[in-house]
Design a protein around this motif. Structure first.
Motif, PDB file in Angstrom:
ATOM      1  N   GLY A 199    -104.644   7.611  14.309  1.00  0.00           N
ATOM      2  CA  GLY A 199    -105.714   8.096  15.171  1.00  0.00           C
ATOM      3  C   GLY A 199    -105.753   7.336  16.479  1.00  0.00           C
ATOM      4  N   ILE A 200    -106.928   7.169  17.036  1.00  0.00           N
ATOM      5  CA  ILE A 200    -107.094   6.469  18.317  1.00  0.00           C
ATOM      6  C   ILE A 200    -106.989   4.956  18.136  1.00  0.00           C
ATOM      7  CG2 ILE A 200    -109.605   6.203  18.338  1.00  0.00           C
ATOM      8  CD1 ILE A 200    -107.462   7.532  21.220  1.00  0.00           C
ATOM      9  N   PHE A 201    -107.214   4.479  16.892  1.00  0.00           N
ATOM     10  CA  PHE A 201    -107.152   3.042  16.635  1.00  0.00           C
ATOM     11  C   PHE A 201    -105.754   2.483  16.874  1.00  0.00           C
ATOM     12  CE2 PHE A 201    -110.608   3.827  13.209  1.00  0.00           C
ATOM     13  CZ  PHE A 201    -111.594   3.872  14.177  1.00  0.00           C
ATOM     14  N   GLY A 202    -104.719   3.253  16.530  1.00  0.00           N
ATOM     15  CA  GLY A 202    -103.341   2.789  16.664  1.00  0.00           C
ATOM     16  C   GLY A 202    -102.926   2.477  18.087  1.00  0.00           C
ATOM     17  N   PRO A 203    -103.042   3.444  19.007  1.00  0.00           N
ATOM     18  CA  PRO A 203    -102.668   3.149  20.395  1.00  0.00           C
ATOM     19  C   PRO A 203    -103.469   1.992  20.986  1.00  0.00           C
ATOM     20  CG  PRO A 203    -102.855   5.501  20.073  1.00  0.00           C
ATOM     21  CD  PRO A 203    -103.337   4.852  18.806  1.00  0.00           C
ATOM     22  N   ALA A 204    -104.764   1.918  20.694  1.00  0.00           N
ATOM     23  CA  ALA A 204    -105.596   0.830  21.230  1.00  0.00           C
ATOM     24  C   ALA A 204    -105.068  -0.522  20.754  1.00  0.00           C
ATOM     25  CB  ALA A 204    -107.051   1.032  20.817  1.00  0.00           C
ATOM     26  N   TYR A 205    -104.719  -0.606  19.481  1.00  0.00           N
ATOM     27  CA  TYR A 205    -104.187  -1.855  18.936  1.00  0.00           C
ATOM     28  C   TYR A 205    -102.832  -2.195  19.569  1.00  0.00           C
ATOM     29  CZ  TYR A 205    -102.326  -5.267  15.686  1.00  0.00           C
ATOM     30  OH  TYR A 205    -101.765  -6.407  15.160  1.00  0.00           O
ATOM     31  N   ALA A 206    -101.954  -1.211  19.678  1.00  0.00           N
ATOM     32  CA  ALA A 206    -100.591  -1.447  20.182  1.00  0.00           C
ATOM     33  C   ALA A 206    -100.569  -1.939  21.621  1.00  0.00           C
ATOM     34  CB  ALA A 206     -99.756  -0.176  20.049  1.00  0.00           C
ATOM     35  N   ILE A 207    -101.534  -1.513  22.429  1.00  0.00           N
ATOM     36  CA  ILE A 207    -101.540  -1.944  23.836  1.00  0.00           C
ATOM     37  C   ILE A 207    -102.371  -3.208  24.041  1.00  0.00           C
ATOM     38  CG2 ILE A 207    -101.083   0.391  24.688  1.00  0.00           C
ATOM     39  CD1 ILE A 207    -104.097   0.386  25.642  1.00  0.00           C
TER      40      ILE A 207
END
Length: 175
Positions: free
Chosen positions: A126-134
């Motif tokens: 979801g949106i949690f993944g991209p936020a964590y990766a960046i």
């Protein structure tokens, strides 16, 4: 995602992720507001959800399942932050859309990670993944990579100790 064409979403539409939306999901209005506020394509202009493996659900009429492995680069600034230039790739996620008789979407599910060791999002979908990766994770426990609780670690330790004890007993019996 329905934001550009809200007319494709039925009035009874609901959106559900593993965490987002709770047991009944976000309503159509809440979904449109939430997804619209993320401005995901502005933050990640090269966003590619890579939807694939579409299949009709033989047990739930009107539902289509598919897989998503999204990627993108933060060149536009995510959630009001300065652009990081960092890229993300999510693990494969199970998603579904369910349609009513008129062909409008009545339910959209996303973010159910199928293999958390893939991608660079700490296993988050979801949106949690991209936020964590960046490097800009959301400030809630659900938006962090999985970490076993102390109780679970203790439970596993006790299981391993019991297995070792059993193996030792079996070895002494066989002598």
């Amino acid at each position: 995602q329905g934001v550009e064409r809200p007319d494709l979403l039925a009035s009874e539409f609901s959106f559900m992720g593993p965490v987002v939306g709770g047991p009944s999901g976000l309503t159509r209005e809440a979904y449109l507001e939430a997804v619209g506020s993320f401005k995901i394509t502005e933050a990640f202009p090269d966003l590619n959800p890579r939807f694939h493996d579409f299949r009709a659900d033989k047990l739930d009429a009107g539902r289509v399942w598919f897989t998503c492995v999204a990627s993108g680069t933060d060149t536009g600034g995510f959630l009001g932050n300065k652009p990081t230039g960092k890229s993300f790739m999510t693990p494969p996620q199970a998603c579904s859309l369910k349609f009513n008789e008129e062909g409008k979407a009545i339910k959209y599910t996303i973010g159910h990670v199928m293999e958390r060791s893939l991608g660079n999002t700490g296993g988050l979908g979801g949106i949690f993944g991209p936020a964590y990766a960046i490097g800009k994770p959301l400030p809630i426990p659900e938006a962090k990579p999985y970490k076993p609780s102390k109780r679970f670690r203790l439970f596993n330790l006790l299981g391993r100790l019991a297995m070792k004890r059993k193996q030792k007993k079996d070895q002494t019996r066989s002598i």
